[in-house]
Write a protein that holds these residues in place. Structure first.
Motif, PDB file in Angstrom:
ATOM      1  N   THR A 176      -4.433  -2.197   4.479  1.00 26.68           N
ATOM      2  CA  THR A 176      -5.531  -3.439   3.843  1.00 26.68           C
ATOM      3  C   THR A 176      -5.206  -3.552   2.315  1.00 26.68           C
ATOM      4  O   THR A 176      -5.426  -4.802   1.889  1.00 26.68           O
ATOM      5  CB  THR A 176      -6.922  -2.899   4.076  1.00 26.68           C
ATOM      6  OG1 THR A 176      -7.046  -2.618   5.455  1.00 26.68           O
ATOM      7  CG2 THR A 176      -7.987  -4.167   3.735  1.00 26.68           C
ATOM      8  N   ASP A 212       0.966  -1.145   0.117  1.00 25.95           N
ATOM      9  CA  ASP A 212      -0.010  -0.015  -0.003  1.00 25.95           C
ATOM     10  C   ASP A 212       0.776   1.380   0.061  1.00 25.95           C
ATOM     11  O   ASP A 212       1.118   1.931   1.137  1.00 25.95           O
ATOM     12  CB  ASP A 212      -0.912  -0.069   1.081  1.00 25.95           C
ATOM     13  CG  ASP A 212      -2.151   1.170   0.983  1.00 25.95           C
ATOM     14  OD1 ASP A 212      -2.107   1.724   0.202  1.00 25.95           O
ATOM     15  OD2 ASP A 212      -2.818   1.290   2.072  1.00 25.95           O
ATOM     16  N   SER A 248      -3.490   0.881  -4.818  1.00 26.08           N
ATOM     17  CA  SER A 248      -2.909   1.971  -3.840  1.00 26.08           C
ATOM     18  C   SER A 248      -2.935   3.091  -4.599  1.00 26.08           C
ATOM     19  O   SER A 248      -3.248   4.259  -4.100  1.00 26.08           O
ATOM     20  CB  SER A 248      -1.624   1.469  -3.116  1.00 26.08           C
ATOM     21  OG  SER A 248      -1.284   2.672  -2.298  1.00 26.08           O
ATOM     22  N   SER A 281      -5.440   3.014   2.070  1.00 24.02           N
ATOM     23  CA  SER A 281      -6.661   2.148   2.881  1.00 24.02           C
ATOM     24  C   SER A 281      -7.411   3.106   3.843  1.00 24.02           C
ATOM     25  O   SER A 281      -8.554   2.606   3.345  1.00 24.02           O
ATOM     26  CB  SER A 281      -5.981   0.821   3.467  1.00 24.02           C
ATOM     27  OG  SER A 281      -5.159   0.144   2.695  1.00 24.02           O
ATOM     28  N   GLU A 282      -6.964   3.848   4.382  1.00 20.24           N
ATOM     29  CA  GLU A 282      -7.721   4.704   5.338  1.00 20.24           C
ATOM     30  C   GLU A 282      -8.591   5.697   4.715  1.00 20.24           C
ATOM     31  O   GLU A 282      -9.789   5.997   5.132  1.00 20.24           O
ATOM     32  CB  GLU A 282      -6.682   5.359   6.294  1.00 20.24           C
ATOM     33  CG  GLU A 282      -5.975   4.246   7.200  1.00 20.24           C
ATOM     34  CD  GLU A 282      -4.931   4.944   8.151  1.00 20.24           C
ATOM     35  OE1 GLU A 282      -5.541   5.649   9.180  1.00 20.24           O
ATOM     36  OE2 GLU A 282      -3.994   5.296   7.694  1.00 20.24           O
ATOM     37  N   LEU A 342     -10.277   4.920   2.365  1.00 21.18           N
ATOM     38  CA  LEU A 342     -11.617   4.236   1.947  1.00 21.18           C
ATOM     39  C   LEU A 342     -12.331   3.713   3.353  1.00 21.18           C
ATOM     40  O   LEU A 342     -13.335   2.755   3.224  1.00 21.18           O
ATOM     41  CB  LEU A 342     -11.503   2.548   1.193  1.00 21.18           C
ATOM     42  CG  LEU A 342     -10.610   2.993  -0.293  1.00 21.18           C
ATOM     43  CD1 LEU A 342     -10.109   1.859  -0.899  1.00 21.18           C
ATOM     44  CD2 LEU A 342     -11.577   3.892  -0.962  1.00 21.18           C
ATOM     45  N   GLY A 343     -11.935   3.994   4.333  1.00 21.50           N
ATOM     46  CA  GLY A 343     -12.566   3.647   5.630  1.00 21.50           C
ATOM     47  C   GLY A 343     -12.042   2.323   6.059  1.00 21.50           C
ATOM     48  O   GLY A 343     -12.717   1.628   6.960  1.00 21.50           O
ATOM     49  N   LEU A 344     -10.750   1.840   5.542  1.00 19.07           N
ATOM     50  CA  LEU A 344     -10.288   0.387   5.855  1.00 19.07           C
ATOM     51  C   LEU A 344      -9.332   0.662   6.884  1.00 19.07           C
ATOM     52  O   LEU A 344      -8.367   1.814   7.038  1.00 19.07           O
ATOM     53  CB  LEU A 344      -9.864  -0.110   4.831  1.00 19.07           C
ATOM     54  CG  LEU A 344     -10.801  -0.360   3.580  1.00 19.07           C
ATOM     55  CD1 LEU A 344     -10.194  -0.874   2.127  1.00 19.07           C
ATOM     56  CD2 LEU A 344     -12.005  -1.324   4.073  1.00 19.07           C
ATOM     57  N   PRO A 345      -8.726  -0.467   7.685  1.00 23.56           N
ATOM     58  CA  PRO A 345      -7.505  -0.408   8.599  1.00 23.56           C
ATOM     59  C   PRO A 345      -6.334  -0.086   7.446  1.00 23.56           C
ATOM     60  O   PRO A 345      -6.049  -0.463   6.618  1.00 23.56           O
ATOM     61  CB  PRO A 345      -7.533  -1.675   9.026  1.00 23.56           C
ATOM     62  CG  PRO A 345      -8.956  -2.228   9.137  1.00 23.56           C
ATOM     63  CD  PRO A 345      -9.579  -1.815   7.718  1.00 23.56           C
TER      64      PRO A 345
END
Length: 348
Positions: free
Chosen positions: A107, A93, A114, A98-99, A101-104
């Motif tokens: 991810t 990434d 990415s 990732s963040e 997209l609201g992901l940890p």
């Protein structure tokens, strides 16, 4: 009686229609071009810096994604952000997208995905920054701290600073109950991989912009002293010190006429230029002055110089405590003013 053909009946109107469509197309293209120019004028951009090969290998894909949003001029900023986010390595990434997209974190396990998500998010924050009328550094910081930082800066002067980033970080930590929120020094960390600012190197005068005398060498000097009272007397300019005490070339901040090129006891080897084509808001002709050069200037009194023309090398002649350039701007002859009113220097 001669029968009228279709073209003879409607040819005139078809011709008019073609002209109207062409004019409409021309207007649309002009408006898009002006919008792009305005966008770059509002935000500015940066030149190329030192980016590791592990990041440069992804440049074609970053360019491809930027083109989708009409942001090719921000390539160097994206390369610098990618270097900062990936730590200079080819991690998966690589834009830490990732963040967005609201992901940890981490991810995303595909570098190309990415880049796709990261560039899309970059366009989102930059578009918001343009609409809010803030600077490009606010947009860069928002990549790290989120879109809300843009609104925060817009309500507090419209220009990013570390202090504002720290305030916003404290506000969000209290609001979310988190021990850490973002990196208030994110812009400085990204700038390690960027070159000289473009587009905002100078500020508008009646006839153009002055240019940083170290233009294109933004990573090779620091600001060591501002205009103002110092050691019990007035310091009439801004001091720029080359890193490693190198004799960096000094360039004229604008087109003009050399009115002095020689030596003085206090200023050492120095140059003064009158810029007849650069008029301040108060209607005065601007002058610039360059002190403590290492040797006799490379220009002569009465010589016409171009914007960006090399006039000498940085030194420590005259009354000087180390290798540096003392740069002055005069709003009318002898009336020293803050050079930051005319050139966007980095923070002191």
């Amino acid at each position: 009686m001669k029968k009228l053909t279709f073209l003879s009946r409607f040819g005139k109107w078809i011709g008019i229609g073609i002209v109207v469509l062409f004019l409409f197309f021309l207007i649309i293209v002009t408006l898009l071009f002006q919008r792009e120019e305005q966008r770059q004028d509002n935000l500015g951009s940066y030149g190329a810096g030192e980016v590791p090969e592990s990041v440069l290998q992804w440049q074609p894909y970053i360019e491809q994604e930027l083109a989708k949003y009409g942001r090719a001029d921000n390539l160097h900023v994206l390369l610098a952000i990618t270097t900062q986010e990936s730590g200079g390595t080819a991690s998966l990434d690589i834009m830490q997208a990732s963040e967005s997209l609201g992901l940890p974190p981490n991810t995303i396990q595909d570098p190309l995905f990415s880049i796709q998500v990261g560039v899309r998010y970059f366009d989102e924050v930059m578009t918001q920054a343009e609409n809010a009328g803030v600077d490009i550094d606010t947009g860069i910081q928002a990549y790290n701290m989120g879109n809300s930082y843009i609104d925060f800066v817009a309500q507090n002067g419209g220009k990013h600073s570390v202090e504002l980033a720290q305030q916003f970080s404290r506000k969000m930590k209290a609001q979310l109950g988190w021990p850490i929120y973002g990196d208030p020094n994110y812009v400085a960390h990204v700038k390690r991989y960027l070159g000289e600012p473009l587009g905002n190197v100078g500020k508008d005068t009646a006839f153009g912009q002055l240019q940083n005398p170290y233009f294109g060498q933004g990573d090779k000097y620091v600001v060591t002293s501002e205009i103002g009272w110092r050691w019990g007397k007035m310091h009439n300019g801004i001091d720029l010190a080359p890193l490693g005490a190198d004799n960096l070339p000094v360039a004229s901040a604008g087109e003009g006429t050399v009115v002095y090129a020689g030596f003085s006891q206090t200023g050492g080897f120095m140059v003064r230029i009158r810029h007849d084509e650069y008029i301040s808001d108060s209607g005065n002709t601007l002058h610039t002055q360059y002190l403590h050069l290492s040797q006799l200037p490379s220009v002569n009194i009465g010589e016409l110089v171009d914007k960006g023309q090399i006039i000498g090398l940085t030194g420590t002649t005259g009354r000087s405590t180390g290798v540096h350039l003392h740069f002055e701007v005069h709003n009318g002859e002898g009336n020293q003013v803050n050079p930051r009113h005319f050139v966007d220097f980095p923070p002191h």
